[in-house]
Enzyme design. Structure first.
Site, PDB file in Angstrom:
ATOM      1  N   LYS A  35       0.835  -1.202   0.000  1.00 49.42           N
ATOM      2  CA  LYS A  35       0.000   0.000   0.000  1.00 49.42           C
ATOM      3  C   LYS A  35       0.874   1.257   0.000  1.00 49.42           C
ATOM      4  O   LYS A  35       0.638   2.201  -0.743  1.00 49.42           O
ATOM      5  CB  LYS A  35      -0.843  -0.002   1.287  1.00 49.42           C
ATOM      6  CG  LYS A  35      -2.312   0.147   1.048  1.00 49.42           C
ATOM      7  CD  LYS A  35      -3.100   0.007   2.348  1.00 49.42           C
ATOM      8  CE  LYS A  35      -4.308  -0.869   2.090  1.00 49.42           C
ATOM      9  NZ  LYS A  35      -5.238  -0.949   3.187  1.00 49.42           N
ATOM     10  N   LEU A 153     -17.380   9.576   8.100  1.00 48.66           N
ATOM     11  CA  LEU A 153     -17.392   9.701   6.631  1.00 48.66           C
ATOM     12  C   LEU A 153     -18.019   8.473   5.983  1.00 48.66           C
ATOM     13  O   LEU A 153     -18.025   7.378   6.549  1.00 48.66           O
ATOM     14  CB  LEU A 153     -15.976   9.927   6.093  1.00 48.66           C
ATOM     15  CG  LEU A 153     -14.896   8.851   6.266  1.00 48.66           C
ATOM     16  CD1 LEU A 153     -15.067   7.683   5.317  1.00 48.66           C
ATOM     17  CD2 LEU A 153     -13.536   9.465   6.071  1.00 48.66           C
ATOM     18  N   ALA A 255     -35.694   1.366   0.182  1.00 46.80           N
ATOM     19  CA  ALA A 255     -35.787  -0.100   0.320  1.00 46.80           C
ATOM     20  C   ALA A 255     -34.792  -0.760  -0.620  1.00 46.80           C
ATOM     21  O   ALA A 255     -34.525  -0.261  -1.715  1.00 46.80           O
ATOM     22  CB  ALA A 255     -37.209  -0.540  -0.003  1.00 46.80           C
ATOM     23  N   GLY A 256     -34.222  -1.863  -0.194  1.00 44.38           N
ATOM     24  CA  GLY A 256     -33.221  -2.526  -1.017  1.00 44.38           C
ATOM     25  C   GLY A 256     -32.906  -3.913  -0.499  1.00 44.38           C
ATOM     26  O   GLY A 256     -33.710  -4.513   0.230  1.00 44.38           O
ATOM     27  N   CYS A 263     -18.977  -1.295   7.666  1.00 45.33           N
ATOM     28  CA  CYS A 263     -19.298  -0.718   8.984  1.00 45.33           C
ATOM     29  C   CYS A 263     -20.592  -1.253   9.597  1.00 45.33           C
ATOM     30  O   CYS A 263     -20.551  -1.821  10.690  1.00 45.33           O
ATOM     31  CB  CYS A 263     -19.361   0.797   8.884  1.00 45.33           C
ATOM     32  SG  CYS A 263     -17.744   1.532   8.591  1.00 45.33           S
ATOM     33  N   LYS A 266     -20.765  -5.018  11.003  1.00 50.96           N
ATOM     34  CA  LYS A 266     -19.898  -5.320  12.151  1.00 50.96           C
ATOM     35  C   LYS A 266     -20.217  -4.424  13.352  1.00 50.96           C
ATOM     36  O   LYS A 266     -20.124  -4.854  14.493  1.00 50.96           O
ATOM     37  CB  LYS A 266     -18.416  -5.209  11.760  1.00 50.96           C
ATOM     38  CG  LYS A 266     -17.894  -3.805  11.663  1.00 50.96           C
ATOM     39  CD  LYS A 266     -16.379  -3.784  11.468  1.00 50.96           C
ATOM     40  CE  LYS A 266     -15.844  -2.370  11.274  1.00 50.96           C
ATOM     41  NZ  LYS A 266     -15.963  -1.497  12.412  1.00 50.96           N
ATOM     42  N   LYS A 324     -22.086  -0.366  -2.127  1.00 52.13           N
ATOM     43  CA  LYS A 324     -22.778   0.844  -2.583  1.00 52.13           C
ATOM     44  C   LYS A 324     -21.965   1.424  -3.732  1.00 52.13           C
ATOM     45  O   LYS A 324     -20.839   0.987  -3.983  1.00 52.13           O
ATOM     46  CB  LYS A 324     -22.951   1.836  -1.445  1.00 52.13           C
ATOM     47  CG  LYS A 324     -21.653   2.388  -0.890  1.00 52.13           C
ATOM     48  CD  LYS A 324     -21.990   3.655  -0.183  1.00 52.13           C
ATOM     49  CE  LYS A 324     -21.137   3.990   0.969  1.00 52.13           C
ATOM     50  NZ  LYS A 324     -21.441   5.258   1.551  1.00 52.13           N
TER      51      LYS A 324
END
Ligand code: NAD
Length: 436
Positions: A35, A153, A255-256, A263, A266, A324
Site C-alpha cells: 500500500k 465519513l 428499500a433494497g 461498517c 460489524k 454501494k
C-alpha cells in the site's frame, strides 16, 4: 500541527489527506508495504472519488507523506491517530481490537510524548481506557492524552464528508487534548465548528448509536417494503410520505437488498454484544441484525421466483457488486449473499461492476466478469441490479432487451419505474412495489 496517521485504509488515508489539505503536516503509516509503495508512486490503493488529486496535491506541497516506519511518523508529532481496522472477531461478533491495541503499544514504544493519541477507529465503549492503560504500562514516564474522535465519513463521498461534516465528536476531559483537537479541525470552519466535546465513553458510544440507528431505519423501510408487496402498496411513496415529516427525514429510507459494507454489519453486531455484556440488551438492534442477515439471501430467492421458481442451468447477469456505488469496497456486500444463493440454486453468474471486480475476485467463486453492462446481460436469462451505480440508471433498455435471452429484470435498488419497464416488454420486479 504534525499528525501521524496509523493505518492508511479508507479512513486513515482520506483523513490524512484532508488534514494535510487543511495545512497540517501529515505522515500516513501502514504495515502493508504494498500500500505504501503504491501511494509513494501516486497509485491509490482504494477507489474513492477525488482522492488521487487530493493526495497528489498535498504530496507535491510537502504536507503529506507515506511510510511503513511508525517511528518516522511519530517523531515530533502533536497527535497520533489510530485508524486501523476493527473487524468482527471470529466466533463471537465482538469488535476485534487487536490492531488498535498493537498500534497503542507501538506508539508508546516509539515516543514518550507529549502527544495526543486519538482513536479514530470505531471502538466499543471502554476501549480508550484500555488504550490509556497500555500506553502507561508500556511507558510509565510517557506524557499521553487519549482521545476518542470517531469518524462518520461515508465511502464514495468521503472527502466532502470529512471536510464538511455534520459534526465532529471529541471525547476527552483533558484540556490540552481538547485544544489540540480544536486546532486540528479549526481550518474546516470560519465561524463556529460543529465540535461536540464529551467524555471518551460517550464519544465511543455515539458512533455505534449513530450507525445502529441508521441500520434500524434501513431495516424498517425494508420490512415495510415486504408489507407493500403483500398488500399492494408502493414503498417508494410510503418512504416519501413519511420522509417529508421533519421528525423522520427522507434519508436512509430506500428499500433494497439489506445493508452491507465495512461498517453497519460489524458495528451493529458489536453494539449488540456490548449491550448484552453490560446487562442492557438492545433488542431492537438484535432484531435488525437478524432481519438484515436473512434479507440478503432472501433477495436471491426473489430472483429465483422472478425466473419462474428455478435458476438451474440459467445464466443470471448481476450489475453492481460493491456494497454501494462509488467505492471498490466489497466487505459484507449484499451481492455476495445474492450471488451465493443463485449459485446454490444452480445458476451461472456473470457480473459487472465499475470498480469492485478486483476485490470481488477474492471473495466470490465461479463468477464470470464482463467488461461492461451490455456484455454482462448478453444471453442472460435475467438481469439483477444489486448496486445503483450511476451508469446503470440510464441503460439503453432497447439494447438490454435485445441482448437478454429472457426479458426478466430484478431491480433491487428501484432505479427504474415499473410501468416504463413493462411498457418496454420487461418482466420487471422491484422492491416493495406491490401497487405497480
Ligand atoms: P481498512 O482496513 O481500509 O484500513 C486499515 C489499515 O490499517 C490497513 O491498511 C492496515 O494495513 C492498517 N494497519 C493495521 N494495523 C496497523 C498498524 N499497527 N500500523 C499501521 N497500519 C496498520 O479499514 P477502514 O475502512 O479504513 O476502517 C478503519 C476504522 O475506521 C475501522 O474501525 C472502521 O470501523 C472505521 N470507520 C470506517 C469507515 C469506512 O467507511 N470505511 C467509516 C467510519 C469509520
Amino acid at each position: 500541527m504534525r499528525v501521524a496517521m496509523i493505518g492508511s485504509g479508507y479512513v486513515g488515508l482520506v483523513s490524512g489527506a484532508c488534514f494535510a489539505d487543511f495545512g497540517h503536516v501529515v505522515t500516513c503509516v501502514d504495515k502493508d508495504a504494498g500500500k505504501i509503495d503504491a501511494l509513494r508512486n501516486g497509485v491509490m490503493p482504494i477507489y474513492e472519488p477525488g482522492l488521487e488529486t487530493l493526495v497528489e496535491k498535498n504530496v507535491r506541497e510537502r504536507r503529506l507523506s507515506f511510510t511503513t516506519d511508525s517511528a518516522e511518523a511519530l517523531k515530533d508529532a502533536d497527535a497520533a491517530f489510530i485508524a486501523v481496522g476493527t473487524p468482527s472477531r471470529r466466533g463471537d461478533g465482538h469488535a476485534d481490537l487487536s490492531y488498535v491495541y498493537a498500534a497503542a503499544r507501538e506508539i508508546a514504544e516509539l515516543t514518550a510524548g507529549p502527544i495526543v493519541v486519538v482513536t479514530k477507529s470505531t471502538v466499543p465503549v471502554g476501549t480508550g481506557d484500555e488504550v490509556e492503560r497500555i500506553l502507561r504500562e508500556t511507558r510509565p514516564d510517557g506524557d499521553y492524552a487519549v482521545v476518542s474522535n470517531p469518524e462518520f465519513l461515508r465511502e464514495g463521498a468521503a472527502i466532502s464528508d470529512f471536510k464538511r461534516p455534520d459534526r465532529i465528536v471529541v471525547g476527552s476531559d483533558d484540556p490540552r487534548a481538547r485544544e489540540v483537537m480544536s486546532e486540528l479541525y479549526r481550518p474546516l470552519y470560519l465561524n463556529q465548528p460543529p465540535l461536540l466535546f464529551t467524555t471518551r465513553r460517550t464519544s465511543e458510544l455515539i458512533k455505534y448509536a449513530a450507525n445502529a440507528f441508521l441500520a434500524v431505519k434501513i431495516t424498517f423501510i425494508n420490512e415495510i417494503a415486504d408489507l407493500c408487496e403483500a398488500v399492494g402498496a408502493d414503498v417508494q411513496e410510503v418512504a416519501r410520505g413519511i420522509g417529508l415529516d421533519n421528525r423522520i427525514g427522507p434519508k436512509f429510507l430506500h428499500a433494497g437488498p439489506g445493508y452491507g459494507g465495512s461498517c453497519f454489519p460489524k458495528d451493529t453486531t458489536a453494539l449488540v454484544k456490548t449491550g448484552q455484556d453490560a446487562g442492557a440488551p438492545l433488542r431492537i438492534v438484535e432484531t435488525v441484525v437478524a432481519v438484515n442477515e436473512q434479507r440478503k439471501r432472501a433477495m436471491g430467492r426473489k430472483v429465483i421466483a422472478a425466473c419462474g421458481g428455478s435458476v438451474r442451468g440459467k445464466t443470471i447477469a448481476v450489475l453492481g457488486l460493491t456494497f454501494k456505488p462509488n467505492t471498490d469496497d466489497m466487505r459484507d456486500a449484499p451481492s455476495i449473499a445474492v450471488i451465493t444463493a443463485l449459485q446454490d440454486g444452480g445458476a451461472r453468474v456473470v457480473a459487472y461492476d465499475p470498480e469492485g471486480v478486483e476485490q470481488a475476485r477474492a471473495m466470490l467463486r465461479d463468477v464470470a466478469y464482463a467488461p461492461d453492462p451490455y456484455a454482462c446481460v448478453d444471453g442472460a436469462d435475467a438481469l439483477v441490479i444489486v448496486t445503483e451505480w450511476d451508469e446503470f440508471r440510464a441503460l439503453d433498455l432497447g439494447r438490454v432487451r435485445g441482448l437478454l435471452r429472457q426479458p426478466v429484470v430484478v431491480d433491487l435498488r428501484n432505479i427504474y419505474r415499473p410501468e416504463d419497464m413493462r411498457k418496454r416488454g420487461f418482466a420487471y420486479v422491484g422492491v416493495g412495489r406491490g401497487a405497480a
